[in-house]
Design a protein around this motif. Structure first.
Motif, PDB file in Angstrom:
ATOM      1  N   MET A   1      -1.830  11.016  13.531  1.00 57.14           N
ATOM      2  CA  MET A   1      -2.085  10.016  12.488  1.00 57.14           C
ATOM      3  C   MET A   1      -1.100   8.858  12.652  1.00 57.14           C
ATOM      4  SD  MET A   1      -1.763  10.339   8.330  1.00 57.14           S
ATOM      5  CE  MET A   1      -3.190  11.354   8.033  1.00 57.14           C
ATOM      6  N   ASP A   2      -1.617   7.653  12.575  1.00 56.89           N
ATOM      7  CA  ASP A   2      -0.759   6.480  12.689  1.00 56.89           C
ATOM      8  C   ASP A   2       0.137   6.364  11.464  1.00 56.89           C
ATOM      9  OD1 ASP A   2      -1.810   5.762  15.125  1.00 56.89           O
ATOM     10  OD2 ASP A   2      -3.305   4.431  14.256  1.00 56.89           O
ATOM     11  N   LYS A   3       1.327   5.819  11.689  1.00 57.19           N
ATOM     12  CA  LYS A   3       2.289   5.673  10.604  1.00 57.19           C
ATOM     13  C   LYS A   3       2.528   4.206  10.286  1.00 57.19           C
ATOM     14  CE  LYS A   3       4.763   9.895  11.763  1.00 57.19           C
ATOM     15  NZ  LYS A   3       4.815  10.253  13.158  1.00 57.19           N
ATOM     16  N   VAL A   4       2.719   3.941   8.997  1.00 52.32           N
ATOM     17  CA  VAL A   4       3.036   2.601   8.521  1.00 52.32           C
ATOM     18  C   VAL A   4       4.273   2.734   7.642  1.00 52.32           C
ATOM     19  CG1 VAL A   4       2.233   0.649   7.155  1.00 52.32           C
ATOM     20  CG2 VAL A   4       0.593   1.984   8.468  1.00 52.32           C
ATOM     21  N   ILE A   5       5.293   1.950   7.929  1.00 48.47           N
ATOM     22  CA  ILE A   5       6.502   1.971   7.106  1.00 48.47           C
ATOM     23  C   ILE A   5       6.552   0.674   6.311  1.00 48.47           C
ATOM     24  CG2 ILE A   5       9.022   2.120   7.058  1.00 48.47           C
ATOM     25  CD1 ILE A   5       8.887   3.679   9.695  1.00 48.47           C
ATOM     26  N   VAL A   6       6.642   0.807   5.003  1.00 50.69           N
ATOM     27  CA  VAL A   6       6.698  -0.356   4.118  1.00 50.69           C
ATOM     28  C   VAL A   6       8.163  -0.626   3.768  1.00 50.69           C
ATOM     29  CG1 VAL A   6       5.987  -1.318   1.893  1.00 50.69           C
ATOM     30  CG2 VAL A   6       4.435   0.204   3.139  1.00 50.69           C
ATOM     31  N   VAL A   7       8.617  -1.842   4.101  1.00 50.91           N
ATOM     32  CA  VAL A   7       9.976  -2.275   3.755  1.00 50.91           C
ATOM     33  C   VAL A   7       9.860  -3.591   2.989  1.00 50.91           C
ATOM     34  CG1 VAL A   7      11.097  -1.131   5.723  1.00 50.91           C
ATOM     35  CG2 VAL A   7      10.306  -3.488   5.969  1.00 50.91           C
ATOM     36  N   SER A  23       4.994   4.499  18.220  1.00 57.75           N
ATOM     37  CA  SER A  23       4.262   3.322  17.756  1.00 57.75           C
ATOM     38  C   SER A  23       4.052   3.403  16.241  1.00 57.75           C
ATOM     39  CB  SER A  23       2.920   3.252  18.472  1.00 57.75           C
ATOM     40  OG  SER A  23       2.215   2.128  18.019  1.00 57.75           O
ATOM     41  N   VAL A  24       4.757   2.549  15.527  1.00 56.12           N
ATOM     42  CA  VAL A  24       4.712   2.530  14.067  1.00 56.12           C
ATOM     43  C   VAL A  24       4.538   1.080  13.619  1.00 56.12           C
ATOM     44  CG1 VAL A  24       6.111   2.895  11.986  1.00 56.12           C
ATOM     45  CG2 VAL A  24       6.188   4.574  13.805  1.00 56.12           C
ATOM     46  N   THR A  25       3.720   0.862  12.606  1.00 53.77           N
ATOM     47  CA  THR A  25       3.591  -0.480  12.044  1.00 53.77           C
ATOM     48  C   THR A  25       4.613  -0.604  10.927  1.00 53.77           C
ATOM     49  OG1 THR A  25       1.226  -0.494  12.514  1.00 53.77           O
ATOM     50  CG2 THR A  25       2.015  -2.096  10.898  1.00 53.77           C
ATOM     51  N   ILE A  26       5.428  -1.664  10.969  1.00 58.49           N
ATOM     52  CA  ILE A  26       6.399  -1.896   9.897  1.00 58.49           C
ATOM     53  C   ILE A  26       5.918  -3.121   9.121  1.00 58.49           C
ATOM     54  CG2 ILE A  26       8.801  -2.344   9.280  1.00 58.49           C
ATOM     55  CD1 ILE A  26       9.597  -1.127  11.997  1.00 58.49           C
ATOM     56  N   LEU A  27       5.613  -2.909   7.851  1.00 58.17           N
ATOM     57  CA  LEU A  27       5.109  -3.982   6.992  1.00 58.17           C
ATOM     58  C   LEU A  27       6.197  -4.486   6.066  1.00 58.17           C
ATOM     59  CD1 LEU A  27       1.654  -2.646   5.733  1.00 58.17           C
ATOM     60  CD2 LEU A  27       2.066  -4.378   7.459  1.00 58.17           C
ATOM     61  N   CYS A  28       6.375  -5.793   6.010  1.00 57.21           N
ATOM     62  CA  CYS A  28       7.328  -6.410   5.083  1.00 57.21           C
ATOM     63  C   CYS A  28       6.562  -6.930   3.878  1.00 57.21           C
ATOM     64  CB  CYS A  28       8.046  -7.581   5.725  1.00 57.21           C
ATOM     65  SG  CYS A  28       9.096  -7.128   7.098  1.00 57.21           S
ATOM     66  N   THR A  29       7.012  -6.570   2.695  1.00 58.86           N
ATOM     67  CA  THR A  29       6.373  -7.101   1.488  1.00 58.86           C
ATOM     68  C   THR A  29       6.988  -8.439   1.109  1.00 58.86           C
ATOM     69  OG1 THR A  29       7.921  -6.026  -0.013  1.00 58.86           O
ATOM     70  CG2 THR A  29       5.934  -4.766   0.593  1.00 58.86           C
ATOM     71  N   ARG A  37      -1.724  -8.240  -3.925  1.00 60.07           N
ATOM     72  CA  ARG A  37      -1.085  -8.509  -2.633  1.00 60.07           C
ATOM     73  C   ARG A  37      -0.777  -7.201  -1.911  1.00 60.07           C
ATOM     74  NH1 ARG A  37      -0.795 -10.103   1.766  1.00 60.07           N
ATOM     75  NH2 ARG A  37       1.102 -10.737   2.799  1.00 60.07           N
ATOM     76  N   LEU A  38      -0.321  -6.203  -2.651  1.00 57.41           N
ATOM     77  CA  LEU A  38      -0.008  -4.906  -2.064  1.00 57.41           C
ATOM     78  C   LEU A  38      -1.272  -4.286  -1.464  1.00 57.41           C
ATOM     79  CD1 LEU A  38       2.285  -2.772  -1.728  1.00 57.41           C
ATOM     80  CD2 LEU A  38       1.341  -1.674  -3.748  1.00 57.41           C
ATOM     81  N   GLU A  39      -2.363  -4.397  -2.196  1.00 53.38           N
ATOM     82  CA  GLU A  39      -3.635  -3.878  -1.720  1.00 53.38           C
ATOM     83  C   GLU A  39      -4.064  -4.587  -0.430  1.00 53.38           C
ATOM     84  OE1 GLU A  39      -7.510  -3.502  -4.129  1.00 53.38           O
ATOM     85  OE2 GLU A  39      -6.007  -2.271  -5.144  1.00 53.38           O
ATOM     86  N   GLU A  40      -3.925  -5.907  -0.402  1.00 56.82           N
ATOM     87  CA  GLU A  40      -4.265  -6.684   0.803  1.00 56.82           C
ATOM     88  C   GLU A  40      -3.435  -6.222   1.997  1.00 56.82           C
ATOM     89  OE1 GLU A  40      -3.500 -10.719  -0.328  1.00 56.82           O
ATOM     90  OE2 GLU A  40      -5.346 -10.897  -1.498  1.00 56.82           O
ATOM     91  N   LEU A  41      -2.160  -5.937   1.735  1.00 50.19           N
ATOM     92  CA  LEU A  41      -1.257  -5.504   2.804  1.00 50.19           C
ATOM     93  C   LEU A  41      -1.605  -4.110   3.318  1.00 50.19           C
ATOM     94  CD1 LEU A  41       2.419  -6.392   1.762  1.00 50.19           C
ATOM     95  CD2 LEU A  41       1.308  -7.010   3.892  1.00 50.19           C
ATOM     96  N   LEU A  42      -1.861  -3.185   2.384  1.00 46.75           N
ATOM     97  CA  LEU A  42      -1.999  -1.781   2.760  1.00 46.75           C
ATOM     98  C   LEU A  42      -3.420  -1.286   2.999  1.00 46.75           C
ATOM     99  CD1 LEU A  42       0.774  -0.082   0.590  1.00 46.75           C
ATOM    100  CD2 LEU A  42       0.820  -0.616   3.017  1.00 46.75           C
ATOM    101  N   LEU A  43      -4.412  -1.963   2.448  1.00 49.09           N
ATOM    102  CA  LEU A  43      -5.791  -1.511   2.612  1.00 49.09           C
ATOM    103  C   LEU A  43      -6.198  -1.278   4.068  1.00 49.09           C
ATOM    104  CD1 LEU A  43      -7.324  -0.686   0.215  1.00 49.09           C
ATOM    105  CD2 LEU A  43      -8.581  -2.827   0.232  1.00 49.09           C
ATOM    106  N   PRO A  44      -5.816  -2.172   4.988  1.00 46.65           N
ATOM    107  CA  PRO A  44      -6.188  -1.933   6.391  1.00 46.65           C
ATOM    108  C   PRO A  44      -5.594  -0.634   6.962  1.00 46.65           C
ATOM    109  CG  PRO A  44      -5.370  -4.177   6.093  1.00 46.65           C
ATOM    110  CD  PRO A  44      -5.113  -3.436   4.817  1.00 46.65           C
TER     111      PRO A  44
END
Length: 112
Positions: A1-7, A23-29, A37-44
């Motif tokens: 499972m792919d991982k996404v880290i929210v910072v 391979s991890v996606t790091i998302l900056c809020t 906005r959170l939904e737009e960021l995380l929905l994908p």
């Protein structure tokens, strides 16, 4: 499972990115965000392993609450309040947090 880290910010992302050995996606809020906005960021990334690693302060707690409400499946990891920010937390501590979150880390950097 792919991982996404929210910072929260780019300095947090820059602090943890070199520690990660997969391979991890790091998302900056970029600070506090609205539910929309959170939904737009995380929905994908729905269905992926969402890991929340934010500062131990008011804005971090606010963001954490919002994520818990909108994405209850997200996993939350915490830094000690004494460090306040992810960006100022010692690398050794961040490495331990990432390992606890089941994220593969670069061992050489962990010792630095």
């Amino acid at each position: 499972m792919d991982k996404v880290i929210v910072v929260e910010g780019i300095s947090d992302k820059n602090r943890i990115a070199p520690l990660i050995a997969e391979s991890v996606t790091i998302l900056c809020t970029n600070g506090t965000v609205s539910a929309t906005r959170l939904e737009e960021l995380l929905l994908p990334f729905e269905g992926q392993d969402i890991i929340v690693l934010v500062d131990a302060d008011k804005s971090g707690e606010k963001l954490r609450k919002l994520v818990k409400r909108e994405f209850p499946e997200a996993r939350h990891f915490y830094i000690d309040r004494s460090y306040k920010e992810v960006a100022t937390t010692p690398l050794r501590i961040l490495t331990d947090v990432l390992i606890a979150a089941n994220v593969r880390v670069n061992n050489l950097l962990a010792e630095g």
